[in-house]
Scaffold this motif. Structure first.
Motif, short mmCIF file in Angstrom:
data_model
loop_
_atom_site.label_atom_id
_atom_site.label_comp_id
_atom_site.label_asym_id
_atom_site.label_seq_id
_atom_site.Cartn_x
_atom_site.Cartn_y
_atom_site.Cartn_z
N ALA A 81 5.19 -35.62 -34.53
CA ALA A 81 3.93 -36.59 -35.09
C ALA A 81 2.60 -35.88 -34.58
CB ALA A 81 3.99 -37.98 -34.84
N LEU A 82 2.79 -35.58 -33.22
CA LEU A 82 1.61 -35.00 -32.44
C LEU A 82 1.21 -33.55 -32.84
CD1 LEU A 82 2.30 -36.49 -28.94
CD2 LEU A 82 0.35 -36.94 -30.26
N GLY A 83 2.23 -32.84 -33.25
CA GLY A 83 2.15 -31.51 -33.90
C GLY A 83 1.55 -31.26 -35.16
N ARG A 84 1.44 -32.41 -36.16
CA ARG A 84 0.79 -32.26 -37.37
C ARG A 84 -0.87 -32.15 -37.41
NH1 ARG A 84 3.96 -37.54 -38.41
NH2 ARG A 84 6.11 -36.54 -38.77
N ARG A 85 -0.97 -31.08 -38.17
CA ARG A 85 -2.24 -30.66 -38.11
C ARG A 85 -2.84 -30.63 -39.45
NH1 ARG A 85 -2.07 -31.36 -33.51
NH2 ARG A 85 -2.28 -29.74 -31.84
N ASP A 86 -4.29 -31.18 -39.77
CA ASP A 86 -4.93 -31.11 -41.07
C ASP A 86 -5.05 -29.53 -41.45
OD1 ASP A 86 -4.97 -33.66 -41.21
OD2 ASP A 86 -6.98 -33.76 -40.56
N GLU A 87 -4.79 -29.09 -42.71
CA GLU A 87 -4.93 -27.65 -43.10
C GLU A 87 -6.52 -27.30 -42.96
OE1 GLU A 87 -4.24 -25.01 -46.94
OE2 GLU A 87 -3.52 -26.99 -46.82
N GLY A 88 -6.51 -26.25 -42.32
CA GLY A 88 -7.91 -25.52 -42.16
C GLY A 88 -8.50 -26.22 -40.89
N GLU A 89 -7.71 -26.72 -40.09
CA GLU A 89 -8.43 -27.36 -38.66
C GLU A 89 -8.86 -26.36 -37.92
OE1 GLU A 89 -6.57 -29.76 -34.99
OE2 GLU A 89 -6.36 -30.88 -37.15
N GLU A 90 -10.00 -26.33 -37.08
CA GLU A 90 -10.49 -25.50 -36.35
C GLU A 90 -9.85 -25.23 -34.98
OE1 GLU A 90 -14.63 -25.45 -36.18
OE2 GLU A 90 -15.07 -25.34 -38.08
N ALA A 91 -10.01 -23.98 -34.29
CA ALA A 91 -9.51 -23.95 -32.94
C ALA A 91 -9.99 -24.82 -32.28
CB ALA A 91 -9.40 -22.63 -32.43
N GLY A 92 -9.38 -25.65 -31.11
CA GLY A 92 -10.20 -26.52 -30.24
C GLY A 92 -10.25 -28.11 -30.87
N ALA A 93 -10.27 -28.19 -32.16
CA ALA A 93 -10.21 -29.50 -32.67
C ALA A 93 -9.25 -30.39 -32.09
CB ALA A 93 -10.52 -29.40 -34.21
N ASP A 94 -9.47 -31.58 -31.75
CA ASP A 94 -8.28 -32.52 -31.36
C ASP A 94 -7.68 -31.98 -30.10
OD1 ASP A 94 -7.42 -34.36 -34.44
OD2 ASP A 94 -8.69 -34.73 -32.81
N ALA A 95 -8.46 -31.25 -29.31
CA ALA A 95 -7.82 -30.92 -28.05
C ALA A 95 -6.76 -31.90 -27.22
CB ALA A 95 -8.81 -30.22 -27.10
N ARG A 118 -1.28 -42.15 -23.56
CA ARG A 118 -2.16 -41.12 -23.73
C ARG A 118 -2.05 -40.62 -25.25
NH1 ARG A 118 -1.91 -35.58 -20.26
NH2 ARG A 118 -3.49 -34.42 -21.25
N ALA A 119 -0.79 -40.79 -25.87
CA ALA A 119 -0.54 -40.22 -27.24
C ALA A 119 -0.63 -41.22 -28.21
CB ALA A 119 0.93 -39.60 -27.20
N ALA A 120 -0.79 -42.41 -27.84
CA ALA A 120 -0.86 -43.43 -28.68
C ALA A 120 -1.66 -43.42 -30.02
CB ALA A 120 -1.03 -45.11 -28.18
N SER A 121 -2.87 -42.98 -29.93
CA SER A 121 -4.14 -42.80 -30.82
C SER A 121 -3.66 -41.87 -31.95
CB SER A 121 -5.16 -42.02 -30.20
OG SER A 121 -5.79 -42.79 -28.97
N TRP A 122 -2.44 -41.07 -31.82
CA TRP A 122 -2.18 -40.23 -32.82
C TRP A 122 -0.64 -40.40 -33.49
CZ3 TRP A 122 -4.21 -38.31 -28.35
CH2 TRP A 122 -5.69 -38.01 -28.33
N LEU A 123 -0.28 -41.63 -32.94
CA LEU A 123 1.19 -42.20 -33.40
C LEU A 123 0.90 -43.53 -34.24
CD1 LEU A 123 3.00 -41.58 -29.82
CD2 LEU A 123 2.99 -40.02 -31.98
N ASP A 124 1.92 -43.68 -35.07
CA ASP A 124 1.84 -45.10 -35.77
C ASP A 124 2.33 -45.99 -34.70
OD1 ASP A 124 4.88 -45.88 -35.93
OD2 ASP A 124 5.00 -44.12 -36.86
N ASP A 125 1.80 -47.19 -34.95
CA ASP A 125 1.94 -48.49 -34.03
C ASP A 125 3.30 -48.73 -33.62
OD1 ASP A 125 -0.73 -48.54 -34.33
OD2 ASP A 125 -0.72 -50.30 -35.66
#
Length: 668
Positions: free
Chosen positions: A334-348, A278-285
């Motif tokens: 790694a999953l907790g890193r967010r792009d600055e200014g990311e809107e609420a609800g993005a990448d839920a 489930r988490a693989a998409s946001w982790l390095d290989d």
């Protein structure tokens, strides 16, 4: 003449509202609860079946809440009692309060987050062409007729989404108990575990149905919840329930087990694999691959070790858990890193994956630590295979620190005096014998002072019931129920004309007894747990008085069948916990190391509680009569027998089978 105290006036009006009559034990209980709240002393109150304990604590609780502008939490163990309070007892008490108090109290029911529909799951799951779909009702009629499980599931999900939107539009709570009929799989599609909630990042946070329920609870004078949510609140430093000054724990004989369950966790290779994917998409290989490899390592460690308690820090399970802890910690970061200014609800989905990964990390961390406060073991079941489990050695400290220390606590049940004393129940929840005060004129200057009160029962157990113990029967054995015991059982059931609730220590014994009875007494209908839905079997048992119902643990505490349907309660053996249960072993060992008697404190205490609950199934109203038959001679021959009998209702006791048979024949 002095005025009638508010709680007494309210109680009298509430009893009248339900067409009842005054009961001395109920009034004594109400007085004791009112006094405990006034003095700030914790209270253990045993109130036997028929006392009317719900109104016995609701009357003083509501009066206190209104007169002192405070909030009271009532926690139950079962949904059945929660529903009884919400739909019967509280409405009667509120009607009485309107006539006796300066204002009508506000009440609310609060359950866990996963008991409410999640609007994010509901709306995120709707496809762009959803409007073109059939309604849930049409789907049910058209698709489920084909018998396709996937079609039925789809129909249920659509209906639940429609229902949840209607709940939101009407300002209601989206409570699962109010939802259309559905399967657990369907509910999982419209709800979310607390760990995966998006919180303030959710685009629908302002409409959240669970938060609506929490707000209603914050505005209420009395909040009804359950033991599990009370435990979650304690584990989260009081951040779940609204602030309160009084806690009333009903069905308090179950609170230790419920707190233990809430503080326990399980880890399986299948779970780790699912979370990693489930988490693989946001982790390095590399990290994603390492997590999947670690799931295989965990599987190998579990298979290489026999089921049972793990105490060696160098054990393969502990080593595997340490590696999993480190990898999952990196994944959470790694999953907790967010792009600055990311809107609420993005990448839920990433947020929810992080929540699931954090749970894996926390469980792996507990197992890896092998702390003295925890018990770690390997379990095995035909459904999940082998799993690593961790549970607290005891929960007394949690209850003492996070429940008792923050609120005056009332614990009540029909079975709190184990072995005839409150000491065991008090100790299990974190109270000490030296902190007990009874009728002393001064209250001890301690927040842990407590009092024990037994208000008795309106029933005359000695004249209404007989306890028959099969003294001459063989002692229970590991290879199953003995033929002599089965023959005794058949004679008792024959004398009772059916009308028997059979409480067995194992499913194997229940099945064997049912088979024997069907052969020995072919005209007596015998139902056995596992042969159908338990609620349906219970209804059949009630509808046909000549029927027998045999089963295991859920029947010991969950069946309330007054009248001719139940004239005989049979208990095949003293319900000691399994001697190889890791948690029981660990708790017994801890008592022994502290200088106590591990067997009496843990195993005999557990058995005494279940015997009290099981034998209490016989007399449920004033005109009930019958026999409790314990087909285990140890109840009268073993040294601990008197301790166990002291926990049971005060039936007239005999070891003469003919006396019991004669009594049953006269009744039938």
């Amino acid at each position: 003449m002095s005025p009638v105290p508010a709680h007494r006036a309210l109680l009298a009006a509430a009893v009248e509202a339900i067409g009842g009559s005054p009961r001395p034990g109920q009034l004594e209980m109400a007085d004791a609860v009112d006094r405990a709240m006034d003095e700030g002393i914790h209270l253990l109150v045993q109130a036997g079946t028929g006392t009317g304990k719900s109104l016995g604590y609701l009357a003083p609780a509501l009066a206190r809440a209104v007169d002192h502008d405070t909030r009271v939490i009532v926690a139950t163990a079962t949904l059945a009692l929660q529903a009884q309070l919400a739909h019967k007892d509280i409405p009667a008490a509120l009607k009485a309060a309107a006539a006796t108090l300066k204002r009508t109290p506000r009440t609310a029911v609060l359950k866990g987050r996963s008991n409410h529909a999640c609007l994010y799951r509901v709306r995120d799951g709707v496809r762009p062409d959803q409007d073109a779909l059939l309604t849930g009702g049409q789907l049910t009629a058209d698709q489920s007729a084909a018998g396709d499980p996937d079609s039925r599931l789809g129909a249920e999900v659509v209906m639940l989404r429609e229902w949840a939107e209607d709940q939101a539009d009407r300002g209601l709570l989206g409570d699962r108990d109010d939802a259309p009929d559905h399967s657990p799989r369907a509910w999982s599609q419209v709800s979310v575990p607390a760990r995966e909630c998006l919180g303030t990042r959710c685009p629908f946070a302002e409409e959240c149905l669970f938060e609506v329920a929490r707000q209603k609870a914050r505005e209420a004078d009395l909040v009804v919840t359950n033991h599990a949510l009370l435990a979650i609140d304690a584990l989260n430093d009081g951040n779940v329930l609204p602030e309160h000054e009084v806690v009333i724990i009903d069905e308090a004989h179950e609170v230790v087990d419920r707190f233990t369950g809430a503080a326990s966790a399980l880890l399986t290779p299948t779970l780790v694999t699912a979370v990693a994917k489930r988490a693989a998409s946001w982790l390095d290989d590399n990290l994603a691959a390492d997590l999947l490899d670690q799931a295989d390592t965990l599987h190998e460690a579990l298979e290489a070790t026999e089921p049972g308690r793990v105490t060696d820090p160098g054990a393969s399970l502990i080593v595997a858990a340490q590696s999993l802890r480190d990898l999952s910690r990196s994944a959470v970061s790694a999953l907790g890193r967010r792009d600055e200014g990311e809107e609420a609800g993005a990448d839920a989905e990433r947020t929810q994956a992080q929540g699931a990964m954090r749970e894996v990390f926390e469980v792996a961390e507990r197992i890896a630590a092998l702390a003295t406060a925890d018990v770690v073991w390997i379990s095995e079941s035909e459904y999940t295979g082998r799993a690593a489990q961790v549970a607290p050695l005891k929960v007394a400290g949690l209850l003492r620190a996070n429940v008792l220390s923050s609120a005056t606590t009332i614990l009540t049940s029909a079975t709190l005096k184990i072995g005839g004393e409150f000491t065991s129940a008090a100790r299990d929840v974190g109270l000490q014998p030296g902190e007990r005060v009874d009728d002393t004129p001064e209250v001890l200057d301690t927040e842990m002072a407590w009092r024990g009160v037994d208000v008795g029962s309106p029933f005359d157990y000695r004249s209404q019931g007989i306890l028959y113990v099969g003294r001459d029967l063989p002692r229970p054995r590991r290879d199953g129920i003995a033929e002599e015991v089965l023959d005794d059982l058949a004679e008792l059931v024959w004398a009772a004309g059916g009308r028997t609730l059979g409480l067995f220590a194992s499913q194997r014994n229940a099945v064997r007894a049912a088979e024997h009875l069907r052969h020995a007494l072919p005209k007596v209908p015998v139902l056995c747990q596992g042969e159908g839905h338990l609620a349906g079997l219970t209804r059949q048992f009630i509808d046909d008085p000549a029927t027998c119902l045999f089963g295991t643990l859920s029947l010991w505490q969950g069946v309330d069948v007054p009248g001719d349907t139940c004239r005989l309660v049979v208990i095949d053996k003293i319900p000691f916990p399994r001697p190889d249960d890791p948690l029981t072993q660990a708790r017994s060992q801890a008592v022994q190391e502290a200088g106590g008697n591990g067997f009496m404190t843990v195993s005999a205490g557990h058995a005494a509680l279940l015997l009290a609950q099981g034998s209490g199934r016989l007399i449920r109203r004033a005109d009930d009569k019958g026999v409790v038959a314990v087909l285990d001679p140890r109840l009268v021959t073993a040294r601990y027998g008197s301790f166990l009998r002291a926990s049971m209702p005060g039936f007239w006791t005999t070891t003469d089978r003919e006396v019991a048979i004669g009594a049953l024949k006269r009744l039938s």
